[in-house]
Design a protein around this motif. Structure first.
Motif, PDB file in Angstrom:
ATOM      1  N   LEU A   1       0.853  -1.221   0.014  1.00  8.16           N
ATOM      2  CA  LEU A   1       0.227   0.012  -0.372  1.00  8.16           C
ATOM      3  C   LEU A   1       1.031   1.359   0.131  1.00  8.16           C
ATOM      4  CD1 LEU A   1      -2.779   0.809   0.307  1.00  8.16           C
ATOM      5  CD2 LEU A   1      -2.603   0.874   2.696  1.00  8.16           C
ATOM      6  N   LYS A   2       0.746   1.880  -1.484  1.00  5.81           N
ATOM      7  CA  LYS A   2       1.700   3.062  -1.161  1.00  5.81           C
ATOM      8  C   LYS A   2       0.345   5.005  -1.682  1.00  5.81           C
ATOM      9  CE  LYS A   2       4.998   2.701  -4.022  1.00  5.81           C
ATOM     10  NZ  LYS A   2       6.494   1.978  -2.970  1.00  5.81           N
ATOM     11  N   GLY A   3       1.024   5.678  -0.942  1.00  8.32           N
ATOM     12  CA  GLY A   3       0.747   6.394  -1.459  1.00  8.32           C
ATOM     13  C   GLY A   3       0.930   6.893  -2.874  1.00  8.32           C
ATOM     14  N   GLY A   4      -0.632   7.514  -2.738  1.00  4.39           N
ATOM     15  CA  GLY A   4      -0.816   8.554  -3.924  1.00  4.39           C
ATOM     16  C   GLY A   4      -0.980   6.823  -5.412  1.00  4.39           C
ATOM     17  N   ASP A   5      -0.110   6.918  -6.169  1.00  3.33           N
ATOM     18  CA  ASP A   5      -0.169   6.159  -7.482  1.00  3.33           C
ATOM     19  C   ASP A   5       1.567   5.196  -7.208  1.00  3.33           C
ATOM     20  OD1 ASP A   5      -1.381   5.690 -10.120  1.00  3.33           O
ATOM     21  OD2 ASP A   5       0.875   5.769 -10.340  1.00  3.33           O
ATOM     22  N   PRO A   6       1.563   4.479  -7.563  1.00  3.82           N
ATOM     23  CA  PRO A   6       2.938   3.392  -7.218  1.00  3.82           C
ATOM     24  C   PRO A   6       3.942   3.525  -8.461  1.00  3.82           C
ATOM     25  CG  PRO A   6       0.761   1.846  -7.170  1.00  3.82           C
ATOM     26  CD  PRO A   6       0.041   3.103  -7.535  1.00  3.82           C
ATOM     27  N   PHE A   7       3.296   3.698  -9.847  1.00  7.30           N
ATOM     28  CA  PHE A   7       4.053   4.401 -10.552  1.00  7.30           C
ATOM     29  C   PHE A   7       4.258   5.821 -11.252  1.00  7.30           C
ATOM     30  CE2 PHE A   7       3.117  -0.044 -12.953  1.00  7.30           C
ATOM     31  CZ  PHE A   7       3.797  -0.844 -12.410  1.00  7.30           C
ATOM     32  N   ILE A   8       3.727   7.272  -9.491  1.00  5.19           N
ATOM     33  CA  ILE A   8       4.437   7.891 -10.452  1.00  5.19           C
ATOM     34  C   ILE A   8       5.069   8.458  -9.191  1.00  5.19           C
ATOM     35  CG2 ILE A   8       3.587  10.230 -10.579  1.00  5.19           C
ATOM     36  CD1 ILE A   8       1.452   9.489 -11.851  1.00  5.19           C
ATOM     37  N   PHE A   9       6.341   8.339  -9.390  1.00 11.22           N
ATOM     38  CA  PHE A   9       7.779   8.519  -7.745  1.00 11.22           C
ATOM     39  C   PHE A   9       7.782   7.556  -7.193  1.00 11.22           C
ATOM     40  CE2 PHE A   9       6.996  12.752 -10.132  1.00 11.22           C
ATOM     41  CZ  PHE A   9       8.505  12.869 -10.663  1.00 11.22           C
ATOM     42  N   GLY A  10       6.730   6.660  -6.986  1.00  8.68           N
ATOM     43  CA  GLY A  10       6.258   5.907  -5.730  1.00  8.68           C
ATOM     44  C   GLY A  10       6.768   4.241  -6.279  1.00  8.68           C
ATOM     45  N   ARG A  11       8.439   4.487  -6.990  1.00  6.34           N
ATOM     46  CA  ARG A  11       8.938   3.429  -7.406  1.00  6.34           C
ATOM     47  C   ARG A  11       8.320   1.700  -7.446  1.00  6.34           C
ATOM     48  NH1 ARG A  11      14.194   4.506  -3.755  1.00  6.34           N
ATOM     49  NH2 ARG A  11      15.478   2.561  -5.495  1.00  6.34           N
ATOM     50  N   GLY A  12       7.246   1.787  -7.706  1.00  3.46           N
ATOM     51  CA  GLY A  12       6.100   0.155  -8.085  1.00  3.46           C
ATOM     52  C   GLY A  12       6.813  -0.191  -9.374  1.00  3.46           C
ATOM     53  N   GLY A  13       7.316  -0.210  -9.777  1.00  4.58           N
ATOM     54  CA  GLY A  13       7.705  -0.147 -11.050  1.00  4.58           C
ATOM     55  C   GLY A  13       9.430  -1.439 -10.507  1.00  4.58           C
ATOM     56  N   GLU A  14      10.201  -1.154  -9.836  1.00  3.19           N
ATOM     57  CA  GLU A  14      11.529  -1.409  -8.749  1.00  3.19           C
ATOM     58  C   GLU A  14      10.908  -3.147  -8.337  1.00  3.19           C
ATOM     59  OE1 GLU A  14      13.629   1.526  -7.176  1.00  3.19           O
ATOM     60  OE2 GLU A  14      13.427   2.377  -8.278  1.00  3.19           O
ATOM     61  N   GLU A  15       9.605  -2.816  -7.558  1.00  7.44           N
ATOM     62  CA  GLU A  15       8.651  -3.639  -6.730  1.00  7.44           C
ATOM     63  C   GLU A  15       8.206  -4.988  -7.688  1.00  7.44           C
ATOM     64  OE1 GLU A  15       8.225  -0.882  -2.876  1.00  7.44           O
ATOM     65  OE2 GLU A  15       6.445  -1.127  -4.099  1.00  7.44           O
ATOM     66  N   ILE A  16       7.618  -4.471  -8.474  1.00  5.02           N
ATOM     67  CA  ILE A  16       7.214  -5.890  -9.157  1.00  5.02           C
ATOM     68  C   ILE A  16       8.001  -5.956  -9.651  1.00  5.02           C
ATOM     69  CG2 ILE A  16       4.636  -4.995  -8.508  1.00  5.02           C
ATOM     70  CD1 ILE A  16       4.846  -4.312 -12.031  1.00  5.02           C
ATOM     71  N   ASP A  17       9.046  -5.638 -10.417  1.00  6.76           N
ATOM     72  CA  ASP A  17       9.902  -6.149 -10.974  1.00  6.76           C
ATOM     73  C   ASP A  17      10.967  -7.871 -10.853  1.00  6.76           C
ATOM     74  OD1 ASP A  17      11.886  -5.896 -13.533  1.00  6.76           O
ATOM     75  OD2 ASP A  17      13.920  -5.686 -12.055  1.00  6.76           O
ATOM     76  N   LEU A  18      11.405  -7.687  -9.756  1.00 11.14           N
ATOM     77  CA  LEU A  18      11.316  -8.993  -8.797  1.00 11.14           C
ATOM     78  C   LEU A  18      10.719 -10.291  -9.000  1.00 11.14           C
ATOM     79  CD1 LEU A  18      13.845 -10.499  -7.228  1.00 11.14           C
ATOM     80  CD2 LEU A  18      13.131  -9.555  -5.407  1.00 11.14           C
ATOM     81  N   LEU A  19       9.521  -9.163  -8.661  1.00 17.87           N
ATOM     82  CA  LEU A  19       8.802 -10.508  -9.003  1.00 17.87           C
ATOM     83  C   LEU A  19       7.751 -11.194 -10.204  1.00 17.87           C
ATOM     84  CD1 LEU A  19       5.425  -8.393  -7.169  1.00 17.87           C
ATOM     85  CD2 LEU A  19       7.055 -10.409  -5.680  1.00 17.87           C
ATOM     86  N   ALA A  20       8.053 -10.402 -11.442  1.00 17.06           N
ATOM     87  CA  ALA A  20       7.826 -10.368 -12.334  1.00 17.06           C
ATOM     88  C   ALA A  20       8.741 -12.201 -12.836  1.00 17.06           C
ATOM     89  CB  ALA A  20       7.764  -9.167 -13.317  1.00 17.06           C
ATOM     90  N   GLU A  21      10.546 -11.528 -12.024  1.00 16.62           N
ATOM     91  CA  GLU A  21      11.303 -12.720 -12.424  1.00 16.62           C
ATOM     92  C   GLU A  21      11.214 -13.676 -11.973  1.00 16.62           C
ATOM     93  OE1 GLU A  21      15.790 -12.424 -11.140  1.00 16.62           O
ATOM     94  OE2 GLU A  21      14.848 -10.528 -11.500  1.00 16.62           O
ATOM     95  N   HIS A  22      10.593 -13.274 -10.716  1.00 19.39           N
ATOM     96  CA  HIS A  22      10.437 -15.183 -10.523  1.00 19.39           C
ATOM     97  C   HIS A  22       8.350 -15.548 -10.498  1.00 19.39           C
ATOM     98  CE1 HIS A  22      13.448 -13.559  -7.868  1.00 19.39           C
ATOM     99  NE2 HIS A  22      13.808 -14.883  -7.808  1.00 19.39           N
TER     100      HIS A  22
END
Length: 458
Positions: free
Chosen positions: A299-320
């Motif tokens: 759960l992240k404030g605002g939007d996870p893909f706008i200065f929220g580093r959401g892309g980094e967090e799901i990158d590892l999930l996608a890899e696995h």
């Protein structure tokens, strides 16, 4: 929370109603529906009320109230139109710690009667604590229209198989997952469609196979800028499903309270120069929790893909190959601007908008400042409080007019929101000495001129 909501088991238990008129009859209907044994004391008693008392095997006493009537009852409702009688009843009950409800007099009550949505065995009570009964009834009407009548049958079906599910799935997490699949899937649809027999057969089959899906998943959810009303329906649904919640400091307490009560909560907040948990560790936690078969809410404030580093967090999930869902949230720029009466674009002032991080890398001005001076462009700096003076001075240095309107929005969309309006040359000086609290958002451009006229959130 002014009152703790509880539910009484009144079956065959004696309850006293003081009063015999319309209001007393209305309360008697509820108690009778709950199976109470009704006793009524009043000089005059309506015909319907007498019938309800008779049907409950209770007694009618056509006389004035006295405290001897409190003997051997477990609940009292005073429903007379005589204030002095109601006060005496309340005082007598309080003296012996007997629960009492005095109609339309919350100050005299030790218990209150909520507005009720009855989908037995599913019961929902709504109350304003007597402060706004019409509003409570309105909320009840909203719930009545949104909760199908067949939910009662769904609850009865769950009750029928509850013990067997407990025997089959001794693990609490597996049992909860089983019921979530039942109540959110095709079996529930069978019940709502009136096909109870088919629903029972499907539950029998699942219990016979003793199997339940235990696949981990991550929900990356944008919580918006703070106002809970700005959450999406999908966000709320996933927030209620998650077993573990990883949240940051920009998630307001009212929003956090909307997550499932029994979910594990893990704070991973970050602020300038202080990270409770490093980003790589957060990424790894999401992966490991999902690999354990848990439903994880990030759960992240605002939007996870706008200065929220959401892309980094799901990158590892996608890899696995971990399943994940991303739910956008209203980003701070949109929410704070809207709640401040500042349109990010406007035909007369701005034809484009630019979102920029206000974190200056190690104090260095690492931006292409010359790209930010276009008069027809709105600039939005996220997290720009610490670097405010540098941002304003650099824009002026590279050619932006010192008189360009600028607004620093503090705690946007929340009741504590404050909007500090000045120009590039004077904004830093205007807030000097003020206690300005993060999160903040900086908007620069002629659109800020609209604030005074269009500001509706005051």
């Amino acid at each position: 929370m002014d009152y703790l909501p509880l539910f009484f088991d009144l079956k065959a238990k004696p309850c006293l109603i003081v009063g015999g008129g319309t209001i007393a009859t209305r309360k008697a209907r509820l108690l009778h529906k709950a199976g109470a044994k009704l006793h009524v004391v009043a000089p005059k008693v309506s015909e319907e009320l007498e019938k309800l008392v008779a049907a409950s095997n209770g007694k009618v006493f056509k006389q004035e109230y006295d405290k001897t009537f409190l003997n051997d009852v477990i609940l009292v409702i005073s429903a007379t139109d005589i204030d002095s009688v109601n006060s005496v009843v309340a005082a007598d009950c309080h003296a012996i710690k007997l629960p009492v409800n005095v109609v339309d007099s919350p100050a005299l009550c030790s218990v209150i009667m909520p507005a009720i949505i009855d989908r037995s065995p599913l019961i929902i009570g709504v109350t304003s604590g007597g402060e706004a009964p019409v509003l409570a009834r309105r909320v009840r009407s909203m719930l009545e229209s949104s909760i199908p009548a067949a939910y009662g049958q769904l609850a009865q079906l769950a009750s029928k198989f509850r013990q067997r599910a407990k025997d089959v799935f001794e693990n609490g997490d597996l049992r909860r997952r089983f019921w979530e699949n039942i109540l959110n899937g095709p079996i529930a649809e069978k019940v709502l469609g009136g096909n109870l027999a088919a629903a029972e057969q499907l539950i029998e089959a699942q219990l016979d196979s003793a199997s339940v899906e235990k696949t981990g998943e991550v929900y990356l959810v944008g919580a918006g800028p703070g106002d809970p009303d700005l959450l999406t329906f999908k966000a709320l649904r996933l927030m209620q499903q998650a077993e573990v919640v990883l949240y940051d400091r920009l998630v307001s307490e009212p929003i956090l309270e909307m997550t499932r009560r029994d979910a594990e909560r893990i704070y991973v907040g970050k602020k300038r120069a202080e990270h409770a948990v490093p980003q790589q560790k957060i990424n790894q936690m999401l992966l490991e929790l999902a690999q354990q078969g848990k439903r994880v809410l990030r759960l992240k404030g605002g939007d996870p893909f706008i200065f929220g580093r959401g892309g980094e967090e799901i990158d590892l999930l996608a890899e696995h190959k971990i399943p994940f869902q991303v739910v956008p949230g209203i980003t701070a720029a949109s929410g704070c601007a809207s709640y401040s009466g500042i349109p990010l674009t406007h035909r007369d002032y701005s034809q484009s908008v630019r979102f920029i991080t206000g974190h200056l890398q190690e104090g260095k001005e690492n931006f292409r400042w010359s790209e930010f001076v276009d008069k027809q462009q709105t600039l939005v700096f996220y997290m720009g409080l610490a670097g405010l003076e540098t941002i304003c001075s650099k824009l002026i240095e590279y050619g932006k007019s010192p008189s360009t309107p600028a607004a620093l929005i503090e705690r946007g969309t929340l009741p504590e929101q404050r909007v500090h309006v000045s120009d590039l040359a004077g904004l830093a000086a205007k807030i000097e000495g003020l206690e300005v609290h993060a999160p903040t958002l900086l908007i620069i451009g002629d659109v800020v001129r609209c604030h005074e006229k269009l500001n509706w959130y005051k």
